[in-house]
Write an enzyme that holds these catalytic residues in place. Structure first.
Site, PDB file in Angstrom:
ATOM      1  N   GLU A 250      -7.363  -2.214   2.814  1.00 50.17           N
ATOM      2  CA  GLU A 250      -6.782  -0.871   3.139  1.00 50.17           C
ATOM      3  C   GLU A 250      -6.921  -0.593   4.726  1.00 50.17           C
ATOM      4  O   GLU A 250      -5.774  -0.387   5.322  1.00 50.17           O
ATOM      5  CB  GLU A 250      -7.179   0.294   2.396  1.00 50.17           C
ATOM      6  CG  GLU A 250      -6.425   1.581   2.801  1.00 50.17           C
ATOM      7  CD  GLU A 250      -6.952   2.698   2.215  1.00 50.17           C
ATOM      8  OE1 GLU A 250      -6.691   3.823   2.651  1.00 50.17           O
ATOM      9  OE2 GLU A 250      -8.024   2.660   1.476  1.00 50.17           O
TER      10      GLU A 250
ATOM     11  N   GLU B 143     -11.919  11.600  -4.227  1.00 53.13           N
ATOM     12  CA  GLU B 143     -11.994  11.265  -2.750  1.00 53.13           C
ATOM     13  C   GLU B 143     -10.894  12.310  -2.101  1.00 53.13           C
ATOM     14  O   GLU B 143     -11.236  13.020  -1.223  1.00 53.13           O
ATOM     15  CB  GLU B 143     -11.286   9.786  -2.051  1.00 53.13           C
ATOM     16  CG  GLU B 143     -11.046   9.670  -0.730  1.00 53.13           C
ATOM     17  CD  GLU B 143     -10.594   8.365  -0.292  1.00 53.13           C
ATOM     18  OE1 GLU B 143      -9.928   8.137   0.613  1.00 53.13           O
ATOM     19  OE2 GLU B 143     -11.141   7.306  -0.996  1.00 53.13           O
TER      20      GLU B 143
ATOM     21  N   LYS C  98       0.785  -1.275  -0.039  1.00 46.99           N
ATOM     22  CA  LYS C  98       0.022  -0.108   0.166  1.00 46.99           C
ATOM     23  C   LYS C  98       0.752   1.063  -0.077  1.00 46.99           C
ATOM     24  O   LYS C  98       1.906   1.262   0.706  1.00 46.99           O
ATOM     25  CB  LYS C  98      -1.048   0.088   1.210  1.00 46.99           C
ATOM     26  CG  LYS C  98      -1.630   1.258   1.393  1.00 46.99           C
ATOM     27  CD  LYS C  98      -2.501   1.417   2.755  1.00 46.99           C
ATOM     28  CE  LYS C  98      -2.956   2.765   2.881  1.00 46.99           C
ATOM     29  NZ  LYS C  98      -3.788   3.095   4.041  1.00 46.99           N
TER      30      LYS C  98
ATOM     31  N   GLU D 225      -8.007  12.074  12.871  1.00 51.12           N
ATOM     32  CA  GLU D 225      -6.915  11.063  13.137  1.00 51.12           C
ATOM     33  C   GLU D 225      -6.167  11.144  14.433  1.00 51.12           C
ATOM     34  O   GLU D 225      -5.121  11.924  14.175  1.00 51.12           O
ATOM     35  CB  GLU D 225      -6.065  10.548  11.976  1.00 51.12           C
ATOM     36  CG  GLU D 225      -5.404   9.287  12.113  1.00 51.12           C
ATOM     37  CD  GLU D 225      -4.689   8.817  10.945  1.00 51.12           C
ATOM     38  OE1 GLU D 225      -4.066   7.767  10.977  1.00 51.12           O
ATOM     39  OE2 GLU D 225      -5.029   9.247   9.890  1.00 51.12           O
TER      40      GLU D 225
END
Length: 441
Positions: free
Chosen positions: A291, A425, A197, A247
Site C-alpha cells: 500500500e 484501524e 487500491k 500528512e
C-alpha cells in the site's frame, strides 16, 4: 464582500504590518472575527487569522486555476508594507470531489474557497507580527485599523482553557455489516483488475454535552500532536472544520518542493518494547508495504513532468501519540517556476486518500460511502503572491457546529485487506479528535 472570480476583480489589496509582543495564541483566536483561520506546521511560523479582506470561490475541474488567476489579479498592483514573514496570504482549501454537494454538514463549504484574512497574526519564534489587509485604495483606513487591532491585542488575557465538551451520543454512518460488504466489493474489484487500491472512509456523528470551543480544541491538539499540521477553516457563519493531520501534501519555496508518502498504520504500544515490536511488524508487513509503495510511486510519477530532480528518502516510521505510520520523505527541484496550486492540482487526491487508478477509485468512493466527504481528506493550506505555499491533507479532522460534530477517518484497501482489521484501524484514527471531545470522567 461577496466571493470573487477572475472576471469580477476590479480592486487590489492594501496591507500594513507591525511587530508586537506575542499575545496568547488561543486568546487571539477567540478575539478575532469569523471566518477564522489557523495554520501551524512543523518548521513554519504559526498563523491566526480573522475576518476576510477578500474571498475567492470556484468550482468544477478548473477550480484551482480559477483561484490562482483571481488571486493573481488581486495581488497585481497590491500596496503591501511589511516584512516577508508578515505578508498577506490566501488561506483555505477545497472539497475532496470537484463539485460541492451542499449536503449537511458541508452546506456552507463550496468546492474551493480561499480568503485573505483582514487580521493576520504570525507567530515566528519569539516574534509576532500583526497584519491588516483590505481590498480597495485606502491606506489610511488600513493604518487606522492596524492601530485599533493592536490595541485590542495588547495585554490580551490568557483565559483558562475549557476542557473537553463531553460526548452524549454517537451515530455511526456506516454499520459494521455495511462496512464488510463495502470492503468485500472493493476487494473483488481489485482482484478483477479494475483497481489497484482504494481508500474508503467512515463518518462518526457525535452529540456534545455543550458547545465546543474550537480555540481550546486546537490548543489541546497542539499539545498532543505538536509534529502535525493543525488547521482551522470557517465560512462566515455555521460550522468550523479543523484537524491535526500528519500528512503534508506539498510545500513550495521557489523551486524547492517537499512532500512525502504516508500510508500504512499500526497502533502504539503500552511499553517501549511493545511499541518497537509494532513498528517492526509494520515495516515488515507485505500488505502495508505494498500500500505504501503505491503511494510513493504515484507521487514520484506525478512530480516527474514538473521536476528537474526528485529525491526519495529512506522509508521509516512516523510515530504519533495514538498511531504510527510508514513514512517516506520525497523532495524535488522543479524544472521551471510553478505555482503551489499547480502542484496541489497534480497531487490531489494522492493514493493515500483516493486510490489507483484515480478515476476508478473516486467512482467507488462515491458509490460506496453513505455520506459526503466534503473537505475531509482534501487539501488545506495557504499560498502567497509569489506562488509559494504549503498544503496538508485534511485527515484526522472533524466539522463541528455548536453541539454537533462529525468525525472522519479512512483506510487504504488492497487485495489482501481484512474488513475487520480495517474497521479497527478506522476506530484508531478517530482517536485524535474524539479524545479531545470526550471528558476523562
Amino acid at each position: 464582500m461577496e466571493p470573487l472570480r477572475t472576471d469580477e476583480v476590479t480592486t487590489h489589496l492594501v496591507s500594513r504590518s507591525v511587530r508586537l509582543s506575542a499575545p496568547p495564541v488561543t486568546a487571539s483566536l477567540a478575539a478575532v472575527h469569523r471566518p477564522r483561520t489557523v495554520w501551524t506546521a512543523p518548521d513554519e511560523p504559526a498563523v491566526v487569522g480573522g475576518g476576510a479582506a477578500v474571498t475567492v470561490e470556484a468550482d468544477g475541474p478548473a477550480r484551482l486555476t480559477q483561484v490562482r488567476e483571481t488571486a493573481a489579479s488581486l495581488f497585481d498592483g497590491a500596496d503591501i508594507d511589511g516584512p516577508s514573514v508578515a505578508r498577506p496570504r490566501f488561506f483555505g482549501g477545497l472539497a475532496f470531489h470537484e463539485g460541492a454537494t451542499g449536503r449537511d454538514p458541508w452546506s456552507d463549504f463550496p468546492a474551493a474557497r480561499f480568503v485573505v484574512p483582514e487580521v493576520q497574526l504570525v507567530f515566528d519564534g519569539d516574534e509576532a507580527w500583526l497584519t491588516v489587509t483590505a481590498a480597495g485604495d485606502d491606506p489610511e483606513m488600513v493604518e487606522q485599523r492596524l492601530v485599533e487591532v493592536r490595541e485590542t491585542l495588547t495585554d490580551l488575557p490568557d483565559a483558562p482553557p475549557q476542557g473537553p465538551p463531553g460526548v452524549s451520543k454517537r451515530h455511526r454512518m456506516t454499520s459494521v455489516d455495511a462496512w464488510r460488504d463495502s470492503v468485500e466489493v472493493a476487494i473483488s474489484r481489485i482482484l478483477a483488475g479494475d483497481l489497484r487500491k482504494v481508500v474508503l472512509a467512515q463518518a462518526l456523528e457525535v452529540e456534545l454535552d455543550r458547545p465546543a470551543s474550537v480555540p481550546d480544541l486546537l490548543a489541546r491538539l497542539g499539545d498532543t500532536y505538536p509534529e502535525c499540521h493543525r488547521f482551522l477553516v470557517e465560512p462566515g457563519v455555521g460550522a468550523s472544520f479543523f484537524g491535526a493531520t500528519p500528512e503534508r501534501l506539498v510545500s513550495l519555496r521557489g523551486r524547492e518542493v517537499e512532500t512525502g508518502a504516508l500510508a500504512g498504520t499500526t497502533g502504539r504500544g503500552d511499553t517501549d518494547d511493545e511499541d518497537e515490536w509494532l513498528a517492526d511488524e509494520l515495516l515488515s508487513s507485505e500488505k502495508d508495504s505494498h500500500e505504501h509503495e503505491l503511494v510513493a510511486e504515484t507521487i514520484r510519477e506525478q512530480l516527474d513532468p514538473l521536476s528537474a530532480e526528485i529525491r526519495v528518502g529512506d522509508r521509516g516510521i512516523r510515530k504519533l501519540a495514538t498511531v504510527q505510520h510508514l513514512w517516506t520523505p520525497i523532495d524535488a527541484t522543479l524544472e521551471r517556476d510553478e505555482h503551489v496550486l499547480s502542484l496541489v492540482d497534480a497531487l490531489h487526491p494522492t493514493p493515500a486518500v483516493g486510490g489507483l487508478p484515480p478515476a476508478a477509485a473516486l467512482d467507488v468512493i462515491r458509490e460506496t460511502e453513505p455520506f459526503d466527504r466534503g473537505w475531509y481528506a482534501a487539501p488545506v493550506g495557504w499560498f502567497d503572491a509569489d506562488g509559494d505555499g504549503s498544503f496538508a491533507v485534511a485527515i484526522r479532522s472533524a466539522i463541528v457546529d455548536d453541539t454537533l460534530a462529525t468525525l472522519f477517518a479512512g483506510v487504504g484497501l488492497v487485495a489482501d485487506s481484512d474488513p475487520d482489521a480495517e474497521w479497527d484501524e478506522v476506530q484508531l484514527k478517530y482517536r485524535p479528535i474524539l479524545d479531545e471531545l470526550e471528558r476523562d470522567d
